[in-house]
Motif scaffolding. Sequence first.
Motif, PDB file in Angstrom:
ATOM      1  N   HIS A   4       4.890   0.042   0.283  1.00 25.95           N
ATOM      2  CA  HIS A   4       5.510  -0.802   1.311  1.00 25.95           C
ATOM      3  C   HIS A   4       4.524  -1.833   1.821  1.00 25.95           C
ATOM      4  O   HIS A   4       3.317  -1.727   1.594  1.00 25.95           O
TER       5      HIS A   4
ATOM      6  N   ASP B 254       0.821   5.105   1.931  1.00 26.31           N
ATOM      7  CA  ASP B 254       0.126   5.786   3.032  1.00 26.31           C
ATOM      8  C   ASP B 254      -0.687   6.978   2.509  1.00 26.31           C
ATOM      9  O   ASP B 254      -0.305   7.610   1.520  1.00 26.31           O
TER      10      ASP B 254
ATOM     11  N   HIS C 126       0.854  -1.199   0.000  1.00 28.88           N
ATOM     12  CA  HIS C 126       0.000   0.000   0.000  1.00 28.88           C
ATOM     13  C   HIS C 126       0.885   1.242   0.000  1.00 28.88           C
ATOM     14  O   HIS C 126       2.094   1.167   0.229  1.00 28.88           O
TER      15      HIS C 126
ATOM     16  N   TYR D 106      11.333   6.589   6.166  1.00 22.79           N
ATOM     17  CA  TYR D 106      11.283   6.427   4.707  1.00 22.79           C
ATOM     18  C   TYR D 106      10.224   7.358   4.118  1.00 22.79           C
ATOM     19  O   TYR D 106       9.284   7.760   4.818  1.00 22.79           O
TER      20      TYR D 106
HETATM   21 FE   LIG Z   1       1.943   2.165   5.640  1.00 23.04          FE
END
Ligand SMILES: [Fe+2]
Length: 225
Positions: free
Chosen positions: A157, A98, A96, A151
């Motif tokens: 991720h 964020d 996914h 990151y």
């Molecule tokens: Fe995430």
Amino acid sequence: MLLHIPEVFTKAEVKALRQTLDAGPWADGNMTSGHQSASAKKNQQLPEDSPQAREVSALVVQALNANPMFVSAALPHTIFPPLFNRYEGGGEFGTHVDNAIRQRGEHRIRSDLSATLFLSEPEDYDGGELIIEEMYGAQSIKLPAGDLVLYPSKSLHRVTPVTRGARVSSFMWLQSLIRDDADRESLFRLDVAIQRVNLDKGPKDAAVIELTGVYHNLLRRWSEV
Ligand SMILES: [Fe+2]
Ligand SMILES: O=C(O)CCC(=O)C(=O)O
């Protein structure tokens, strides 16, 4: 840039934090997900308003603001209150990205950077690697308890299934003073280089003074405060 920040907390501090967290009212993890990530997520979280989450969240922010490497690399504007998750019994989080904007009450931030602070020792669970897709391929991250990985929030991720034991962590988003990852990385590298020259030559050295001026003038040009 993906950065490993060691020992945000000592082992003794992690133990104390875990005692508080483990006593909390853990619940289904889908409460903070966006639509796409909800379908990918199989874990538990501490409700953000639980006393345990509030207490430890404040300690995490305090520790990060006092960590020179974190401050230099993230150049934080606003850290959204850190949250807590736990994966066990095959729990995982599929690929996914964020959400770009995070809102809590009247606070709203743009997520420039994401971070996971590991609160379980790697030998206490199998799986649970955080896989981050970077320009040069996927990086697999599994750090000692107390260490953090920072990151760019734009990276795809995932967290691989935890097949033994439990992986507890704090995860968070922040808005940086510097929106652009490449600009932020340049400032970080410049800061690291200045610190090295400073160690070698001392703070009164002409090059150190000149370079420090360049650092601040770039920060002045690029920052959004
Ligand atoms: Fe995430
Ligand atoms: O558990 C992790 O390390 C990452 C969690 C995550 O990616 C998220 O909650 O968006």
